[in-house]
Enzyme design. Structure first.
Site, PDB file in Angstrom:
ATOM      1  NE  ARG A 233      -5.661  -7.732   6.935  1.00  0.00           N
ATOM      2  CZ  ARG A 233      -4.565  -7.274   7.530  1.00  0.00           C
ATOM      3  NH1 ARG A 233      -4.064  -7.895   8.576  1.00  0.00           N
ATOM      4  NH2 ARG A 233      -3.950  -6.200   7.075  1.00  0.00           N
TER       5      ARG A 233
ATOM      6  NE  ARG B 133      -2.859  -0.263   3.282  1.00  0.00           N
ATOM      7  CZ  ARG B 133      -3.862  -1.145   3.228  1.00  0.00           C
ATOM      8  NH1 ARG B 133      -4.898  -0.905   2.456  1.00  0.00           N
ATOM      9  NH2 ARG B 133      -3.823  -2.251   3.946  1.00  0.00           N
ATOM     10  CE1 TYR B 134       0.209   4.232   4.032  1.00  0.00           C
ATOM     11  CE2 TYR B 134       0.432   1.974   4.791  1.00  0.00           C
ATOM     12  CZ  TYR B 134      -0.231   3.180   4.821  1.00  0.00           C
ATOM     13  OH  TYR B 134      -1.316   3.338   5.626  1.00  0.00           O
TER      14      TYR B 134
ATOM     15  CG  ASP C 292      -6.111   1.471   8.176  1.00  0.00           C
ATOM     16  OD1 ASP C 292      -5.354   1.576   7.190  1.00  0.00           O
ATOM     17  OD2 ASP C 292      -5.764   1.021   9.285  1.00  0.00           O
TER      18      ASP C 292
END
Ligand code: SF4
Length: 365
Positions: free
Chosen positions: A118, A96-97, A316
């Site tokens: 999750r 993601r980063y 998030d």
């Protein structure tokens, strides 16, 4: 990859077992069976021992004992609430980063949290771990991306792996030149502290990369004598630890509860790192707070404990856009008001102190 012992003898996995141990009401059994058919349940003996069955609002029970409220999904809730799938170039990897990846090795945990972000991906009904092919594909991906400085082992809970397998994985990662940091996110030290054996601690240490462990705990009572000893074993071995917690209604959404939790972390030499706003996982609305309440708690916390005890309050962003700090702001530009004369917008600010009092910066001459 599947060297995982799911059948830790006394872990409670069935609603009937929860009822038999006085941790749930028999009247709730039909609903709890429906919840358990959808989301994994596991309560280790260490966690069960922390629950006061006589307290209907027990903050440990709220985290682990299923509830009929989980059957109700709210608008906006999503099976992939933080957008992992949008950034999954190969199985097991979330990139993601630029400089770091999540490496999701296993899909099982010692306990199953009722608010898990999750929750649609973990549990005994799912694959327990990456296949060998997928593991090798994930390693190849990390090798091929020299910008990856940090690998975050998550899941599931990586400390469900055997020390031997974990040691092999740590060695594989540390052998990659550009991987300098291996961070492990885990709930095992509180949920099943006996797993943090000398062999496990040895497996976490590796030549060629620094290991960090992030402990997930949400209430000070989780940091029992045994949990503290498990953390001390890792820290004494030279493994630095940080914390992550989820802000949860009825668990830690008072300043007294947060203060006790953050002080407990620091007493254990664990630096408070993240306080997560609850993710929009299905059936978890009853455990979420509002952002406004979270910001007020952070203001109150700053008034009571040192900077050492301050986590970053983060959200998030749904869709996979990453974390954003959502804590309160203490600095604002001052507006010109009658009688104050001309204010330089670059240098005139209002700043709030730890008591909530407002000051000008720079002070008026
Ligand atoms: S330990 Fe982590 S991954 Fe496992 S159920 Fe709890 S929040 Fe989810």
């Amino acid at each position: 990859m599947s060297r995982i012992n799911l059948k830790s003898a006394a872990t409670l996995r069935e609603p009937t077992e929860l009822v038999a141990h006085g941790l749930a009401s028999a009247a709730d059994l039909p609903d709890l069976e429906k919840v358990a058919a959808r989301y994994a349940v596991a309560v280790t003996p260490d966690i069960a021992a922390l629950i006061d069955p006589g307290d209907p609002d027990d903050p440990i029970a709220r985290q682990f004992i299923p509830s009929a409220e989980e059957l109700v999904a709210q608008p906006g809730e999503n099976a992939d609430p933080i957008g992992d799938h949008a950034h999954a170039p190969v199985a097991g990897i979330v990139h993601r980063y630029p400089d770091r990846v999540l490496f999701k090795l296993v899909h099982v945990c010692a306990v199953y949290c009722r608010f898990c972000f999750r929750r649609e991906m973990v549990g005994p009904g799912k694959a327990t771990a990456l296949s060998s092919n997928a593991y090798n594909g994930a390693l190849d991906y990390i090798r091929a991306h020299s910008e990856i400085w940090e690998v975050i082992l998550t899941g599931g809970d990586p400390l469900m792996l055997s020390p031997r397998r974990l040691g092999e994985i740590m060695a594989d990662l540390a052998a990659i030149d550009h991987v300098k940091i291996i961070r492990i996110h885990t709930r095992v030290p509180v949920a099943d502290p006996a797993r943090i054996s000398a062999e496990m601690v040895a497996a976490l240490k590796v030549e060629g990369a620094a290991t960090w462990v992030a402990l997930h705990a949400n209430h000070a009572r989780e940091l029992t004598r045994k949990a503290r000893a498990a953390c001390a074993a890792m820290i004494d071995a030279g493994i630095p630890m940080v914390s992550q917690s989820v802000l949860l209604r009825g668990v830690n959404d008072t300043v007294a509860a947060l203060e006790a939790l953050m002080r407990a972390f620091v007493e254990c030499r664990i630096k408070p790192y993240y306080l997560h706003h609850g993710d929009l996982a299905p059936g978890t609305a009853h455990l979420r707070t509002t952002l406004e309440h979270g910001q007020q708690l952070m203001r109150d916390l700053r008034g009571r404990v040192s900077g050492l005890c301050q986590p970053d309050y983060v959200l998030d962003i749904p869709g996979g856009y990453g974390k954003a700090p959502v804590g309160p702001s203490y600095l604002s530009q001052a507006n010109s008001s009658p009688g104050e004369g001309e204010l330089d917008p670059e240098t005139r600010y209002r700043i709030v102190d730890y008591c909530g009092d407002v000051h000008r910066y720079p002070p008026k001459p």
